[in-house]
Design an enzyme around this catalytic site. Structure first.
Site, short mmCIF file in Angstrom:
data_model
loop_
_atom_site.label_atom_id
_atom_site.label_comp_id
_atom_site.label_asym_id
_atom_site.label_seq_id
_atom_site.Cartn_x
_atom_site.Cartn_y
_atom_site.Cartn_z
N LYS A 168 45.16 -9.17 75.60
CA LYS A 168 46.37 -9.62 76.30
C LYS A 168 45.97 -9.85 77.76
CE LYS A 168 49.66 -8.89 78.63
NZ LYS A 168 49.90 -9.63 79.90
N PRO A 169 45.70 -11.13 78.12
CA PRO A 169 45.29 -11.39 79.50
C PRO A 169 46.47 -11.33 80.46
CG PRO A 169 45.43 -13.44 78.26
CD PRO A 169 45.74 -12.34 77.29
N GLU A 227 40.80 1.64 83.50
CA GLU A 227 40.11 1.27 84.75
C GLU A 227 41.21 0.85 85.71
OE1 GLU A 227 37.00 1.69 85.24
OE2 GLU A 227 35.95 1.48 83.34
N LEU A 228 41.57 1.73 86.62
CA LEU A 228 42.76 1.49 87.45
C LEU A 228 42.37 1.11 88.88
CD1 LEU A 228 44.87 4.42 85.99
CD2 LEU A 228 44.64 2.08 85.16
N GLY A 255 43.70 -2.50 85.14
CA GLY A 255 44.83 -3.01 85.91
C GLY A 255 45.32 -1.96 86.88
N GLU A 260 45.80 0.93 98.12
CA GLU A 260 44.93 -0.18 97.75
C GLU A 260 45.46 -1.49 98.35
OE1 GLU A 260 45.23 -1.32 93.58
OE2 GLU A 260 43.08 -1.61 93.52
N ASN A 302 42.07 -10.55 88.12
CA ASN A 302 41.08 -10.82 89.17
C ASN A 302 39.69 -11.22 88.68
OD1 ASN A 302 40.95 -8.12 88.29
ND2 ASN A 302 39.84 -7.53 90.12
N CYS A 314 38.59 -4.24 92.42
CA CYS A 314 38.93 -2.82 92.50
C CYS A 314 37.93 -1.99 93.26
CB CYS A 314 39.09 -2.28 91.09
SG CYS A 314 37.65 -2.65 90.07
P1 NAD Z 1 48.70 -5.14 86.54
O1 NAD Z 1 48.60 -3.68 86.31
O2 NAD Z 1 49.94 -5.69 87.13
O3 NAD Z 1 48.50 -5.92 85.15
C1 NAD Z 1 47.34 -5.75 84.37
C2 NAD Z 1 47.66 -6.12 82.93
O4 NAD Z 1 48.53 -5.13 82.38
C3 NAD Z 1 48.39 -7.45 82.76
O5 NAD Z 1 47.87 -8.11 81.63
C4 NAD Z 1 49.83 -7.03 82.53
O6 NAD Z 1 50.58 -7.97 81.83
C5 NAD Z 1 49.64 -5.77 81.74
N1 NAD Z 1 50.73 -4.79 81.78
C6 NAD Z 1 51.51 -4.47 82.83
N2 NAD Z 1 52.38 -3.49 82.48
C7 NAD Z 1 52.14 -3.18 81.19
C8 NAD Z 1 52.71 -2.25 80.26
N3 NAD Z 1 53.70 -1.43 80.60
N4 NAD Z 1 52.23 -2.22 79.01
C9 NAD Z 1 51.21 -3.03 78.64
N5 NAD Z 1 50.64 -3.94 79.47
C10 NAD Z 1 51.09 -4.01 80.73
O7 NAD Z 1 47.41 -5.51 87.41
P2 NAD Z 1 47.03 -6.89 88.14
O8 NAD Z 1 47.97 -7.15 89.26
O9 NAD Z 1 46.81 -7.97 87.13
O10 NAD Z 1 45.58 -6.49 88.72
C11 NAD Z 1 45.43 -5.75 89.87
C12 NAD Z 1 45.20 -4.28 89.60
O11 NAD Z 1 44.11 -4.09 88.68
C13 NAD Z 1 44.79 -3.54 90.84
O12 NAD Z 1 45.49 -2.33 90.97
C14 NAD Z 1 43.31 -3.26 90.63
O13 NAD Z 1 42.79 -2.18 91.33
C15 NAD Z 1 43.22 -3.09 89.18
N6 NAD Z 1 41.85 -3.34 88.73
C16 NAD Z 1 41.06 -2.27 88.39
C17 NAD Z 1 39.74 -2.48 88.00
C18 NAD Z 1 38.84 -1.32 87.61
O14 NAD Z 1 37.83 -1.56 86.97
N7 NAD Z 1 39.15 -0.09 87.98
C19 NAD Z 1 39.23 -3.78 87.98
C20 NAD Z 1 40.05 -4.83 88.34
C21 NAD Z 1 41.37 -4.61 88.71
#
Ligand code: NAD
Length: 479
Positions: free
Chosen positions: A170-171, A245-246, A223, A379, A147, A279
């Site tokens: 790792k983006p 940061e979830l 994420g 969320e 995002n 988030c």
């Molecule tokens: P996601 O969790 O699907 O993926 C995030 C990243 O993690 C990606 O690069 C993905 O490839 C990687 N990933 C997924 N599973 C993994 C694993 N088992 N091991 C290692 N890497 C792994 O998230 P998304 O859909 O890209 O983003 C949305 C989420 O991110 C929402 O839940 C949002 O709230 C959260 N977010 C939190 C913040 C914060 O600062 N708290 C900021 C932005 C987004």
């Protein structure tokens, strides 16, 4: 594009690639390598080799290099912004702004780095000294979501490099190209090879391989909660440090004495920015009964005035990044409508020329929502606002805290004593009173409860990439 490892562009050993899609048209416009354990190992070893030199440079030397990187980033803001716009779909101006703001954060991290110091207690006896110093933790793995690909990377990268760590990033699968471009820009600006590497591919393959690798000493993750918990559990196997940061599901409380013009302007902007894909956005709103209908009228007027930019066109908001994220807004809106909520604007997919091939969901206001509706529980990560009426600020606070999340909260209340009581009572890492400014680069950012652990930004961000070391000195005191 290829991956950027050890100062060079490289493909996956297998030759496998994944598509990168324009979310406004669903057109595949590029591919990136599908890396796995082999590439994770190569990148981590490159970072480890670079760590030997980078960590030994003086802070002033590192800062000088990073300031040059920041300058190069600003000079490339249009190019980087255009890449971000293509992969994420957010209107271009907002993407360029993200690059500039991230360069500003890098600058602040470097300034904080220059002010760091160790300590020496004065309690020791003659011939004894105790030096408390801090050392970079080592190789860092930075895993980021789609995002705000550059902002959320810079939360980690800028702090880690300032501290003397080296990084493998790792983006997200959805938005890898802007991060790849940034790595080359930093390298050309003078960052040594191996200090900032980027691998691409799925979280479950290359992501897990990075987390499980024995060399990295810290995983910095932003994420979703599912991935975050899996990463924390895997990192425990080698006792790596973890910053998480979830997700967020952030409440706003609007008291009867609030400045409604200010409150509705702030919530309309903050609840829909980046098409709701962030988030700490306002997700659910608790409004005191006396001003409920007036609040709804004012908010609906402002939210329905926002426009969706069609593919290649202008507007306030772009499409959702992918079908999964889009489907969440659809599901929560339908669930609320089925359970009796009023849909005051938006609520279903936008179609027509320029919209049909993208994941366009309009800014949506759901009124009269109740606790059993999904929009009050989970969320959204979309431009959907759930609003409910409450009979007191105490009731609002109780319901606001009735959540597994604890990232941010918002209070609108002219009575300062009551406003501060509510800010202190909210279970969240970040709270805003009476307006919603951008989160400060100088202040710690992060959540409580299941929204995460650790803090990024400001000096707290840099400090989280340093580990204390205590050195005990003994020496003969001359007669
Ligand atoms: P996601 O969790 O699907 O993926 C995030 C990243 O993690 C990606 O690069 C993905 O490839 C990687 N990933 C997924 N599973 C993994 C694993 N088992 N091991 C290692 N890497 C792994 O998230 P998304 O859909 O890209 O983003 C949305 C989420 O991110 C929402 O839940 C949002 O709230 C959260 N977010 C939190 C913040 C914060 O600062 N708290 C900021 C932005 C987004």
């Amino acid at each position: 594009m290829e991956m950027f490892i050890d100062g060079a562009w490289v493909a996956a050993k297998s030759g496998a690639t994944d598509p990168v899609t324009d979310p406004s048209t669903s057109e595949v416009f590029d591919t990136v390598p599908r890396a796995g354990a082999v590439e994770a190992d190569i990148a981590i070893n490159a970072a480890q080799a670079a760590f030997q030199d980078w960590s030994q440079r003086t802070m002033a030397e590192r800062v000088a290099v990073l300031k040059t990187c920041g300058k190069a980033m600003l000079e490339s803001a249009e190019v980087l912004g255009a890449a971000l716009h293509r992969e994420l779909g957010r209107p271009l101006a907002g993407c360029i702004a993200e690059i500039k703001s991230s360069a500003a954060l890098l600058d602040i991290y470097t300034e904080e780095g220059l002010r760091l110091h160790g300590e020496m207690p004065i309690a020791g006896g003659a011939g004894e000294k105790t030096i408390i110093t801090r050392e970079p933790v080592g190789v860092v793995v930075a895993i980021t979501p789609f995002n705000f690909p550059i902002t959320l990377l810079m939360f980690k990268l800028g702090a880690a490099l300032t501290a003397g760590c080296t990084v493998v990033a790792k983006p997200s699968e959805d938005t890898p190209t802007s991060t790849l471009l940034l790595a080359e820009i930093f390298h050309k600006a003078g960052l040594p090879k191996g200090a900032f590497n980027v691998v691409t591919g799925s979280g479950l393959e290359v992501g897990e391989a990075l987390v499980n690798h024995p060399i990295p000493r810290k995983i910095a993750f932003t994420g979703g909660g599912v991935a975050g918990k899996a990463i924390a559990a895997a990192a425990a196997g080698t006792v790596k440090r973890v910053t998480l940061e979830l997700g967020g599901h952030c409440p706003a409380i609007v008291c009867a004495d609030a400045d409604l013009d200010k409150a509705t302007t702030a919530i309309a902007r903050h609840g829909t920015a980046n098409s709701g894909q962030f988030c700490y956005r306002v997700n659910r709103i608790y409004v005191e009964r006396a001003i409920y209908e007036e609040f709804l009228d004012k908010l609906t007027a402002k939210v329905s005035a926002l426009t969706l930019a069609p593919a290649g066109g202008e507007g306030d908001l772009g499409p959702m990044v992918n079908e999964k994220i889009f489907a969440n807004s659809v599901r929560q809106s339908e669930d609320a409508r089925d359970k009796g909520a009023r849909v005051l604007c938006g609520g279903s997919r936008v179609t027509g020329a320029g919209y049909d091939d993208g994941f366009y969901f309009p800014p949506t206001i759901l009124a009269d929502v109740t606790d059993e509706m999904l929009v009050l529980q989970r969320e959204t990560f979309g431009p959907v606002l759930g609003i409910c009426v409450v009979d007191s600020a105490r009731e609002a606070l109780e319901r606001a805290n009735n959540s597994e999340y604890g990232l941010a909260g918002f209070v609108f209340c002219r009575d300062l004593a009551k406003g501060i009581m509510l800010c202190e009572g909210l279970e969240a890492g970040l709270v805003w009173l009476n307006d919603i400014q951008r989160s400060s680069h100088y202040a710690p950012f992060g959540g409580v409860k299941q929204s995460g652990m650790g803090r990024e930004k400001g000096r707290w961000g840099v400090e989280s990439y340093l580990e204390y070391k205590t050195i005990y000195l003994s020496y003969e005191v001359p007669e």
